[in-house]
Structures are given as C-alpha cells and as structure tokens.
Design a protein around this motif. Structure first.
Motif, PDB file in Angstrom:
ATOM      1  N   VAL A  21      -7.099  -3.877  -4.987  1.00  8.33           N
ATOM      2  CA  VAL A  21      -7.187  -3.731  -6.442  1.00  8.33           C
ATOM      3  C   VAL A  21      -7.698  -2.346  -6.795  1.00  8.33           C
ATOM      4  CG1 VAL A  21      -8.217  -4.629  -8.549  1.00  8.33           C
ATOM      5  CG2 VAL A  21      -7.557  -6.209  -6.721  1.00  8.33           C
ATOM      6  N   THR A  22      -8.796  -1.939  -6.182  1.00 11.58           N
ATOM      7  CA  THR A  22      -9.292  -0.574  -6.335  1.00 11.58           C
ATOM      8  C   THR A  22      -8.952   0.190  -5.069  1.00 11.58           C
ATOM      9  OG1 THR A  22     -11.466  -1.175  -5.467  1.00 11.58           O
ATOM     10  CG2 THR A  22     -11.161  -1.266  -7.864  1.00 11.58           C
ATOM     11  N   PHE A  23      -8.657   1.482  -5.218  1.00 11.76           N
ATOM     12  CA  PHE A  23      -8.114   2.248  -4.094  1.00 11.76           C
ATOM     13  C   PHE A  23      -8.819   3.589  -4.030  1.00 11.76           C
ATOM     14  CE2 PHE A  23      -4.666   4.477  -1.796  1.00 11.76           C
ATOM     15  CZ  PHE A  23      -4.468   3.559  -0.764  1.00 11.76           C
ATOM     16  N   THR A  24      -9.223   3.986  -2.828  1.00  9.98           N
ATOM     17  CA  THR A  24      -9.907   5.260  -2.655  1.00  9.98           C
ATOM     18  C   THR A  24      -9.101   6.146  -1.715  1.00  9.98           C
ATOM     19  OG1 THR A  24     -11.224   4.304  -0.868  1.00  9.98           O
ATOM     20  CG2 THR A  24     -12.215   4.352  -3.065  1.00  9.98           C
ATOM     21  N   CYS A  25      -9.015   7.412  -2.067  1.00 12.60           N
ATOM     22  CA  CYS A  25      -8.160   8.342  -1.331  1.00 12.60           C
ATOM     23  C   CYS A  25      -8.937   9.613  -0.991  1.00 12.60           C
ATOM     24  CB  CYS A  25      -6.936   8.680  -2.170  1.00 12.60           C
ATOM     25  SG  CYS A  25      -5.715   9.663  -1.293  1.00 12.60           S
ATOM     26  N   GLY A  26      -9.066   9.906   0.291  1.00 12.02           N
ATOM     27  CA  GLY A  26      -9.702  11.145   0.718  1.00 12.02           C
ATOM     28  C   GLY A  26      -8.725  12.308   0.646  1.00 12.02           C
ATOM     29  N   LEU A  27      -9.208  13.468   0.236  1.00 13.86           N
ATOM     30  CA  LEU A  27      -8.367  14.667   0.150  1.00 13.86           C
ATOM     31  C   LEU A  27      -8.895  15.703   1.130  1.00 13.86           C
ATOM     32  CD1 LEU A  27      -7.993  14.991  -3.740  1.00 13.86           C
ATOM     33  CD2 LEU A  27      -6.529  13.760  -2.135  1.00 13.86           C
ATOM     34  N   LEU A  28      -8.169  15.903   2.222  1.00 12.78           N
ATOM     35  CA  LEU A  28      -8.576  16.828   3.275  1.00 12.78           C
ATOM     36  C   LEU A  28      -7.583  17.984   3.329  1.00 12.78           C
ATOM     37  CD1 LEU A  28     -10.269  17.714   5.678  1.00 12.78           C
ATOM     38  CD2 LEU A  28      -9.078  16.025   7.089  1.00 12.78           C
ATOM     39  N   PHE A  29      -7.942  19.071   2.645  1.00 15.57           N
ATOM     40  CA  PHE A  29      -7.051  20.231   2.541  1.00 15.57           C
ATOM     41  C   PHE A  29      -7.849  21.516   2.695  1.00 15.57           C
ATOM     42  CE2 PHE A  29      -4.949  16.911   0.067  1.00 15.57           C
ATOM     43  CZ  PHE A  29      -3.641  16.989   0.530  1.00 15.57           C
ATOM     44  N   ASP A  30      -7.126  22.588   2.909  1.00 17.03           N
ATOM     45  CA  ASP A  30      -7.715  23.912   2.825  1.00 17.03           C
ATOM     46  C   ASP A  30      -7.836  24.254   1.344  1.00 17.03           C
ATOM     47  OD1 ASP A  30      -8.756  26.306   3.621  1.00 17.03           O
ATOM     48  OD2 ASP A  30      -7.081  26.850   4.922  1.00 17.03           O
ATOM     49  N   LEU A  59     -16.181   5.917   6.609  1.00 17.22           N
ATOM     50  CA  LEU A  59     -16.884   4.645   6.699  1.00 17.22           C
ATOM     51  C   LEU A  59     -17.681   4.326   5.440  1.00 17.22           C
ATOM     52  CD1 LEU A  59     -17.653   2.251   8.564  1.00 17.22           C
ATOM     53  CD2 LEU A  59     -19.611   3.619   9.323  1.00 17.22           C
ATOM     54  N   THR A  60     -18.497   5.293   4.987  1.00 19.89           N
ATOM     55  CA  THR A  60     -19.426   5.001   3.891  1.00 19.89           C
ATOM     56  C   THR A  60     -18.779   5.075   2.510  1.00 19.89           C
ATOM     57  OG1 THR A  60     -20.146   7.326   3.891  1.00 19.89           O
ATOM     58  CG2 THR A  60     -21.433   5.770   5.207  1.00 19.89           C
ATOM     59  N   ALA A  61     -17.668   5.806   2.380  1.00 16.39           N
ATOM     60  CA  ALA A  61     -16.983   5.879   1.080  1.00 16.39           C
ATOM     61  C   ALA A  61     -15.900   4.817   0.938  1.00 16.39           C
ATOM     62  CB  ALA A  61     -16.371   7.263   0.879  1.00 16.39           C
ATOM     63  N   ASN A  62     -15.718   4.022   2.004  1.00 17.61           N
ATOM     64  CA  ASN A  62     -14.690   2.974   1.988  1.00 17.61           C
ATOM     65  C   ASN A  62     -13.298   3.553   1.727  1.00 17.61           C
ATOM     66  OD1 ASN A  62     -16.372   0.899   2.605  1.00 17.61           O
ATOM     67  ND2 ASN A  62     -16.457   0.027   0.551  1.00 17.61           N
ATOM     68  N   LEU A  63     -12.925   4.575   2.480  1.00 19.47           N
ATOM     69  CA  LEU A  63     -11.623   5.206   2.266  1.00 19.47           C
ATOM     70  C   LEU A  63     -10.487   4.282   2.689  1.00 19.47           C
ATOM     71  CD1 LEU A  63     -11.894   8.968   3.298  1.00 19.47           C
ATOM     72  CD2 LEU A  63     -12.013   7.935   1.050  1.00 19.47           C
ATOM     73  N   ASP A  64      -9.467   4.188   1.849  1.00 24.26           N
ATOM     74  CA  ASP A  64      -8.256   3.432   2.166  1.00 24.26           C
ATOM     75  C   ASP A  64      -7.155   4.348   2.685  1.00 24.26           C
ATOM     76  OD1 ASP A  64      -9.198   0.849   1.132  1.00 24.26           O
ATOM     77  OD2 ASP A  64      -9.150   1.860  -0.812  1.00 24.26           O
ATOM     78  N   MET A  65      -7.197   5.617   2.264  1.00 27.26           N
ATOM     79  CA  MET A  65      -6.133   6.560   2.608  1.00 27.26           C
ATOM     80  C   MET A  65      -6.708   7.965   2.689  1.00 27.26           C
ATOM     81  SD  MET A  65      -2.745   7.517   0.305  1.00 27.26           S
ATOM     82  CE  MET A  65      -1.813   6.053   0.726  1.00 27.26           C
ATOM     83  N   ILE A  66      -6.086   8.801   3.500  1.00 28.26           N
ATOM     84  CA  ILE A  66      -6.381  10.241   3.507  1.00 28.26           C
ATOM     85  C   ILE A  66      -5.075  10.989   3.297  1.00 28.26           C
ATOM     86  CG2 ILE A  66      -7.085  12.218   4.893  1.00 28.26           C
ATOM     87  CD1 ILE A  66      -9.147  10.544   6.257  1.00 28.26           C
ATOM     88  N   LEU A  67      -5.042  11.850   2.285  1.00 24.10           N
ATOM     89  CA  LEU A  67      -3.947  12.790   2.099  1.00 24.10           C
ATOM     90  C   LEU A  67      -4.377  14.115   2.710  1.00 24.10           C
ATOM     91  CD1 LEU A  67      -2.961  12.172  -1.643  1.00 24.10           C
ATOM     92  CD2 LEU A  67      -1.841  11.255   0.382  1.00 24.10           C
ATOM     93  N   THR A  68      -3.536  14.711   3.534  1.00 25.58           N
ATOM     94  CA  THR A  68      -3.935  15.919   4.232  1.00 25.58           C
ATOM     95  C   THR A  68      -2.720  16.687   4.723  1.00 25.58           C
ATOM     96  OG1 THR A  68      -5.307  16.791   6.050  1.00 25.58           O
ATOM     97  CG2 THR A  68      -4.098  14.743   6.467  1.00 25.58           C
ATOM     98  N   ASN A  69      -2.939  17.946   5.058  1.00 23.88           N
ATOM     99  CA  ASN A  69      -1.970  18.720   5.837  1.00 23.88           C
ATOM    100  C   ASN A  69      -2.722  19.503   6.909  1.00 23.88           C
ATOM    101  OD1 ASN A  69      -3.242  20.726   4.405  1.00 23.88           O
ATOM    102  ND2 ASN A  69      -1.466  21.264   3.145  1.00 23.88           N
ATOM    103  N   GLN A  70      -3.948  19.026   7.235  1.00 21.40           N
ATOM    104  CA  GLN A  70      -4.839  19.766   8.112  1.00 21.40           C
ATOM    105  C   GLN A  70      -5.167  19.054   9.415  1.00 21.40           C
ATOM    106  OE1 GLN A  70      -6.019  22.917   7.513  1.00 21.40           O
ATOM    107  NE2 GLN A  70      -4.704  22.939   5.706  1.00 21.40           N
ATOM    108  N   LEU A  71      -4.918  17.757   9.528  1.00 22.98           N
ATOM    109  CA  LEU A  71      -5.295  17.022  10.731  1.00 22.98           C
ATOM    110  C   LEU A  71      -4.266  17.219  11.848  1.00 22.98           C
ATOM    111  CD1 LEU A  71      -6.666  13.549   9.538  1.00 22.98           C
ATOM    112  CD2 LEU A  71      -7.942  15.426  10.577  1.00 22.98           C
ATOM    113  N   SER A  72      -4.766  17.481  13.037  1.00 29.11           N
ATOM    114  CA  SER A  72      -3.884  17.566  14.203  1.00 29.11           C
ATOM    115  C   SER A  72      -3.424  16.163  14.590  1.00 29.11           C
ATOM    116  CB  SER A  72      -4.629  18.204  15.378  1.00 29.11           C
ATOM    117  OG  SER A  72      -5.703  17.362  15.792  1.00 29.11           O
ATOM    118  N   GLU A  73      -2.407  16.089  15.413  1.00 33.70           N
ATOM    119  CA  GLU A  73      -1.918  14.786  15.876  1.00 33.70           C
ATOM    120  C   GLU A  73      -3.005  14.055  16.670  1.00 33.70           C
ATOM    121  OE1 GLU A  73       1.723  12.908  18.594  1.00 33.70           O
ATOM    122  OE2 GLU A  73       1.650  15.050  18.137  1.00 33.70           O
ATOM    123  N   GLU A  74      -3.785  14.839  17.429  1.00 37.59           N
ATOM    124  CA  GLU A  74      -4.871  14.250  18.223  1.00 37.59           C
ATOM    125  C   GLU A  74      -5.924  13.602  17.328  1.00 37.59           C
ATOM    126  OE1 GLU A  74      -8.342  15.674  21.406  1.00 37.59           O
ATOM    127  OE2 GLU A  74      -6.881  17.122  20.610  1.00 37.59           O
TER     128      GLU A  74
END
Length: 504
Positions: free
Chosen positions: A51-60, A96-111
């Motif tokens: 119902v409520t959704f949280t999205c992390g933004l990991l960008f330069d 963990l503490t922000a209860n993230l449901d999703m991360i939008l990014t172009n910075q994370l490596s495959e590893e």
C-alpha cells in the motif's frame, strides 16, 4: 500538490531548459516525460500488495537523480536518497531501517546488486543505466498509490543507525514558496545545485527552480577540476543565485583571484552551518556589490528564516522568523518565553520553534513515522540581543560538517567497535586557524594509533564527511572527567583548542 505545481511550470515553459549538467540539457517537457516513464516503471515492478512504497535513489550528482525523484512523486512513493560514496555497510543499514522496497540506480555493480539481492530477497533493484532521458515517455500514467510523505532523509544517529527526517508535500510546498518570495526568484534566474539529494539544501534548490521556471545548473564538487574552474563555470552559465554551505563558499573565496567578475550574480545564499565574519569581510572585498543571504533552518524545517547581511556585526544573526512559526527561548530553569518578552532580553538559552501550521518534519523510527509536533526544540543555544537573535553553540554533541548533520557519538561508537584496545574515546569538533571545523578524536590507549589507520576502518561504515581530521593520544586516566565519571567534553575541547597546529 508538488506535481501540480511542476506540471503548471511545464505548461508555461515546455521547451525551456530545466536542468543543465555540462553538455546535457533537459527541457521541462523532457523532465515531465522522463519522470512519467520512471513512475510507470516503478508502478509496473512493485508488489501489488504494497500500500505504501519506499524507493531508494542511489545516483551520482546528475540529472537522472532529479528525474527519478520526480518519478517517485508521480508514483506517489516516498523516496530515500542514498549517497553514492557511502560504504556498503551503511547502505545495508539504510535498506533495513528505512524499509526500502526498491532501489533506483545506475551506480551499483553486478557484484553489489547480487549481494543486496541475496541479503534482501524482496528488494527490487532497477538499473537505469540504459534509461533514455530524451525518449518520449508521454504515456497515459495511472496513479496507484497514495502517500503524502515526500522523502525520508537519512542523517547521523548516535546509536550507529541512521536517523530519518520525514517531510510532507505540504511542508515542501510551503518552504519553497516562502524562499521564492523572499529572494524574488523568477523564471529568468539560473540557480546552482552543488548539493546531492542526501543533503536537505537540494530540496530547496530543486523545487524552487521547478516551481519558478528557472534553470538549475548541476556542479559536482567531488570533481576537483570543476572546483578549480568554478569561476569560468559561473560566468559561462550566467549564474544568478549561488547556494552552498559556508565551508565551500570559503574555499571558493580563497581560489577566486579577480575582484567583482561575476556580473550576472544577484546573491550568495549560505546555509547549513555558521557563516563566519571572515566570510563576510572577504566576500565584501571581492564582491562588494553582491549581497550574502544567510539562511537559517534545520533538516526538520528547511527554511526557518534568513536575512541579507549588510554589516559584519550581523553575522550570526538568525533573522526574522517565517510567518509559519514563532521563535521562543527556553531558559536554563526550563521556562519558555517568546523572544520578544522582556524576560528574554540579554538572556542565553535554547531556541524553540512554535509552529502555527504543520510544516515541521517528523521522524521515522521502528518502522513507523511519528506524528510531527508543533513545538520543536532545536538544540541551538542563542543569545537575545537588541539587534536580534544570535547563534552561540549547540547544547548537545550534534555538529555540522559541510552542512551535514553529524552525531559525534556515532563516530565514537564506530572507533570503539574497531579498536578494542582503546579504553576511552571522545570525539570533538574543533576549529582550524582559518575558522573551518575539524573533527578530532581524543583517545586513551597504550597503543599508538594515527589518523590514517583509524580512518581506514571508519571508511567501511561511515560517510566520508564523518572521517577524522586528527587524533590526540592520552595516557590512561589523562582524559578529564566529570564528578559523575563521564568524560568532560568541554574540558577536552579546551585542551584541543589550545593546540597551535592545525593538524594533530
């Protein structure tokens, strides 16, 4: 509320530049289309049961981060900015503490993506590396969520876990409109964006520009080449409004050589930490016709007050409070008075904000957002003078480093966790001879530790702005203590302040 204002701006200036990052120019029409495309992507990949959704933004520091932020507004989900340079351990805590449901990014490596998916199997990670900012995403977007909470901003927490400040669309809308009105910002203005999304100064810069129809120019301060060529960048882009923390402004004044060269600039806006008298005097020497606007606010309330500095004696003055709140003074005996009351004249005490409307941020803790309070104790110690309210110091161990809120206890806890041979540690903020802050760790240990060794460990769990500038070694029992047996922070600070060298 925020989307309606931005859409109104797009209708007025569809082909005008909204965001500029080097050679990349995003028009208001591009911004709208791309953010809708990201919003559609968010709603298509989320779990239907949420119902409520949280999205992390990991960008330069880039335009995609802003477009993703607007996309979250369209999808009506709360966004949580994550600093690109933060260590993996800290990002784990945020997830963990922000209860993230999703991360939008172009910075994370495959590893790293595989690592997070293994630890958090329900977390959705969306890679926007191939997302086309200029494609026509003008789709029939259907809103599916309802969330008035715009963002949760992670700040330093004394327990070692991030402390989140939440803000609503109503509050952001109010502060931005006050800022536009008080600084007379129009569609003809060109604003700087030095701060990343994880710094609350970016909230004012981004939404002010998008509300007014101005153009926002991004500059990545982590790139030293950008800093050394900043004079040229400001003139080339005809910047009219500069907004930064005083620390960076101070550095700019040192490298700026020619007097009064910024013809288009209207004002230097400084906030996030204390402006020094030296800042004012040096700026008056180099830019006699360019005023400084000192902005006062907290992460919980981005813009409480501000004033144009016309004399060096005004440095440190908070200015007149915005119409949404009243300033009050909490005396040592616990009594609280309006600052205009005769009881407060010449007195020193804690500044308390009394809000008339619900625009103060609240906290997210233990999986729930607390209700915002109308009375907010700032922790800032001020003095009531005839000329106004003047900032003196903090009443606690919270400090500002380049505008970021830092709990010194978090650094102390991290040091003790890595170095069990350290018996006692106390971290203080001191000042260099130039007036700039530095973070010093004072430790009791039989083993000699240097700053490099300690920072190598701290860099695994803390943001870069929380690393030490120096270490001072004490023998066992040498650190001064109070009668209660606790370390005496004020006495330790006096010892460090008496040191003559900038580097410890």
């Amino acid at each position: 509320m925020l989307i309606k204002e931005i859409e109104s701006t797009v209708k007025r200036f569809p082909d005008k530049a909204a965001l500029v990052d080097g050679e990349i120019v995003i028009t208001y029409r591009n911004l709208l289309n791309s953010s809708r495309g990201i919003a559609e992507l968010i709603t298509n990949t989320q779990y239907n049961k949420i119902v409520t959704f949280t999205c992390g933004l990991l960008f330069d520091h880039e335009v995609t981060s802003i477009i993703a932020m607007i996309g979250c507004l369209y999808a009506e989900c709360t966004y949580i900015p994550i600093e690109k340079g933060d260590p993996i351990a800290k990002i784990e805590k945020i997830i963990l503490t922000a209860n993230l449901d999703m991360i939008l990014t172009n910075q994370l490596s495959e590893e790293n993506t595989n690592y997070f998916n293994k630890i958090f199997p329900k977390l959705i990670i969306v890679d926007l590396a191939t997302f086309d900012l200029f494609k026509n995403h003008d789709i029939s977007f259907k809103k599916s969520l309802n969330c008035e909470e715009v963002y949760r901003l992670p700040t330093s927490g004394s327990t070692g876990h991030p402390k989140y400040v939440c803000q609503t669309s109503f509050a952001v809308d109010y502060y931005v409109k006050e800022y536009i009105k008080n600084l007379h910002i129009t569609a003809n203005d060109r604003l700087t964006l030095f701060s990343t999304l994880s710094h609350d100064a970016s909230v004012v810069d981004i939404y002010t520009s998008l509300y007014s129809g101005a153009t926002l120019y991004l500059c990545d301060l982590k790139n030293m080449k950008n800093i050394m060529l900043l004079d040229r960048w400001l003139k080339k882009n005809k910047i009219t409004i500069w907004h930064s923390v005083p620390t960076f402004f101070r550095y700019f004044l040192r490298i700026h050589q020619k007097k009064n060269q910024l013809n288009h600039l209207k004002v230097f806006v400084l906030g996030g930490e204390a402006v020094l008298k030296h800042d004012y005097l040096k700026a008056a020497e180099l830019f006699p016709a360019k005023p400084i606007y000192a902005l006062y606010g907290q992460t919980e309330s981005s813009y409480c007050s501000g004033q144009y500095l016309t004399h060096v004696d005004q440095v440190g003055c908070l200015g007149i409070a915005n119409r949404c709140l009243d300033y009050r003074l909490k005396l040592e005996n616990g009594e609280i008075y309006p600052v205009e009351n005769y009881h407060t004249k010449g007195k020193i005490g804690e500044l308390v904000l009394d809000y008339k409307i619900p625009v103060v941020g609240s906290y997210f803790k233990n999986n729930q957002r607390a209700e915002p309070k109308s009375i907010y104790s700032t922790g800032d110690i001020i003095e009531v003078r005839e000329a106004g309210l003047y900032y003196i110091e903090r009443k606690d161990t919270q400090v500002k480093v380049r505008g970021h809120r830092v709990q010194l206890a978090e650094i102390e806890s991290a040091i003790l966790s890595f170095f069990p041979n350290i018996k006692e540690v106390i971290v203080i903020q001191s000042k260099r001879s130039s007036g700039e802050p530095k973070i010093i760790a004072c430790i009791e240990s039989t083993i000699e530790y240097n700053c490099v060794d300690i920072n190598e460990k701290l860099n695994k769990v803390l943001s870069s702005y929380m690393l030490l500038d120096g270490v001072y070694l004490f023998d066992y029992g040498e650190l001064p203590k109070k009668n209660t047996g606790k370390l005496d922070r004020k006495k330790v600070s006096k010892i460090i302040c008496n040191l003559k060298n900038d580097v410890v």
